[in-house]
Design a protein around this motif. Structure first.
Motif, PDB file in Angstrom:
ATOM      1  N   LEU A 103       1.024  -0.858  -0.055  1.00 25.04           N
ATOM      2  CA  LEU A 103      -0.227  -0.205   0.110  1.00 25.04           C
ATOM      3  C   LEU A 103       0.954   1.042   0.300  1.00 25.04           C
ATOM      4  O   LEU A 103       0.897   2.486  -0.492  1.00 25.04           O
ATOM      5  N   LEU A 104       1.789   1.196   0.526  1.00 25.75           N
ATOM      6  CA  LEU A 104       2.990   2.949   1.249  1.00 25.75           C
ATOM      7  C   LEU A 104       3.224   2.729  -0.423  1.00 25.75           C
ATOM      8  O   LEU A 104       3.754   4.054  -0.904  1.00 25.75           O
ATOM      9  N   ARG A 105       3.806   1.788  -0.939  1.00 21.72           N
ATOM     10  CA  ARG A 105       4.470   1.843  -2.868  1.00 21.72           C
ATOM     11  C   ARG A 105       3.613   2.741  -3.382  1.00 21.72           C
ATOM     12  O   ARG A 105       3.465   3.064  -4.560  1.00 21.72           O
ATOM     13  N   GLY A 106       1.760   1.894  -3.688  1.00 26.36           N
ATOM     14  CA  GLY A 106       1.009   2.568  -3.896  1.00 26.36           C
ATOM     15  C   GLY A 106       0.515   3.910  -3.791  1.00 26.36           C
ATOM     16  O   GLY A 106      -0.382   4.685  -4.890  1.00 26.36           O
ATOM     17  N   LEU A 107       1.280   4.674  -2.854  1.00 24.86           N
ATOM     18  CA  LEU A 107       0.505   6.150  -2.364  1.00 24.86           C
ATOM     19  C   LEU A 107       1.171   6.642  -3.639  1.00 24.86           C
ATOM     20  O   LEU A 107       2.336   7.094  -4.183  1.00 24.86           O
ATOM     21  N   PRO A 108       0.367   7.819  -3.747  1.00 23.42           N
ATOM     22  CA  PRO A 108       0.771   8.845  -5.558  1.00 23.42           C
ATOM     23  C   PRO A 108       1.779  10.140  -4.549  1.00 23.42           C
ATOM     24  O   PRO A 108       2.379  10.078  -5.512  1.00 23.42           O
ATOM     25  N   GLU A 109       1.558   9.820  -3.122  1.00 22.82           N
ATOM     26  CA  GLU A 109       3.149  11.142  -2.872  1.00 22.82           C
ATOM     27  C   GLU A 109       4.213   9.950  -2.844  1.00 22.82           C
ATOM     28  O   GLU A 109       5.333  10.718  -2.801  1.00 22.82           O
ATOM     29  N   VAL A 110       4.579   8.561  -2.715  1.00 22.38           N
ATOM     30  CA  VAL A 110       5.685   7.873  -2.796  1.00 22.38           C
ATOM     31  C   VAL A 110       6.441   7.469  -3.617  1.00 22.38           C
ATOM     32  O   VAL A 110       6.096   7.060  -4.912  1.00 22.38           O
ATOM     33  N   ASP A 111       7.533   7.554  -3.633  1.00 23.97           N
ATOM     34  CA  ASP A 111       8.605   7.137  -4.832  1.00 23.97           C
ATOM     35  C   ASP A 111       8.463   5.328  -4.387  1.00 23.97           C
ATOM     36  O   ASP A 111       9.287   4.786  -3.293  1.00 23.97           O
ATOM     37  N   ALA A 112       8.457   5.160  -5.096  1.00 28.85           N
ATOM     38  CA  ALA A 112       7.942   3.296  -4.695  1.00 28.85           C
ATOM     39  C   ALA A 112       8.757   2.960  -4.670  1.00 28.85           C
ATOM     40  O   ALA A 112       9.400   1.359  -4.085  1.00 28.85           O
ATOM     41  N   GLY A 113      10.464   3.080  -4.749  1.00 21.02           N
ATOM     42  CA  GLY A 113      11.951   2.050  -5.367  1.00 21.02           C
ATOM     43  C   GLY A 113      12.417   2.955  -3.819  1.00 21.02           C
ATOM     44  O   GLY A 113      13.222   2.275  -3.871  1.00 21.02           O
TER      45      GLY A 113
END
Length: 238
Positions: A103-113
């Protein structure tokens, strides 16, 4: 800087859960995301405060829920029951915290990498289990955590690991801390353990004041451990 929070209700193994996201609305572009795993009382204002503090440092904080929506302890007996339930099936525990990473990786504010996880008390055990599961997370930080390994083989640990711990903690003794270091070495982890002298369990919790049970807030260890975490995250991402 404009720090915002919002609740996040989500499904994970075992039911519906509710956490809190914190981010700086004035920042532009995706930034690293950090999970905040709660102690045995369940997700509460302490964890939300840590997520907000992470947002103030330029990250996105996600104060996660590993018990279930509306399931929070109001006393030590309830906390013991909820923590025991969560710890009784470590595969489910690992699946739940891996779901929060997704879920964290999918947040628009988050750099998934660029992701990490921190945890307090029971939450320290949970973020160590995230690393033990072989999750693709950059780093995990345990604050006065519990170290018992799952009753099954762990995967190689790719995450960097930082353990911040009191030497007098009765819930994870110096011998158990040494055993954790050996476990992390065997798993191929890049790990650090910082031990704070004359320091008990729950040293980051301002209300902790039960020395008979080894629960005692320590302002110096609280400050030093948070700075150590900041240095660790700086090393992860520059």
């Amino acid at each position: 800087m404009t720090i915002q929070t919002r609740p996040l209700i989500y499904d994970a193994p075992g039911g519906t859960f509710e956490g809190v996201i914190a981010w700086d609305d004035a920042a532009t572009g995706p930034r690293p995301g950090v999970l905040v795993s709660h102690n045995w009382m369940g997700q509460d204002d302490f964890d939300t405060g840590k997520a907000i503090a992470l947002a103030e440092l330029g990250y996105v904080g996600f104060a996660i829920d590993l018990y279930g929506q509306g399931r929070r302890a109001t006393n030590t007996d309830e906390a013991m029951a909820l923590a025991g339930e969560l710890g009784s099936d470590r595969a489910v525990l690992q699946a739940r915290i891996n779901r929060t990473l997704e879920l964290l990786r999918g947040l628009p504010e988050v750099d998934a990498g660029r992701t990490a996880a921190i945890g307090f008390c029971l939450g320290g055990k949970c973020v160590l289990d995230l690393a033990r599961s072989g999750a693709d997370v950059d780093g995990v930080v345990s604050f006065h955590g519990v170290f018992d390994a799952p009753p099954f083989a762990n995967k190689p640990i790719s995450a960097k690991v930082l353990v911040l711990h009191g030497f007098e903690d009765p819930l994870a003794t110096p011998d158990q801390t040494v055993a954790l270091g050996r476990e992390l070495t065997d798993a191929g982890a890049d790990w650090q353990i910082h031990m704070y002298g004359n320091t008990s369990h729950a040293f980051t919790a301002p209300g902790a004041n039960n020395p008979d049970f080894g629960l005692l807030y320590d302002a110096k260890a609280d400050r030093r451990s948070w700075q150590a975490m900041r240095n660790f995250l700086d090393e992860l991402w520059g």
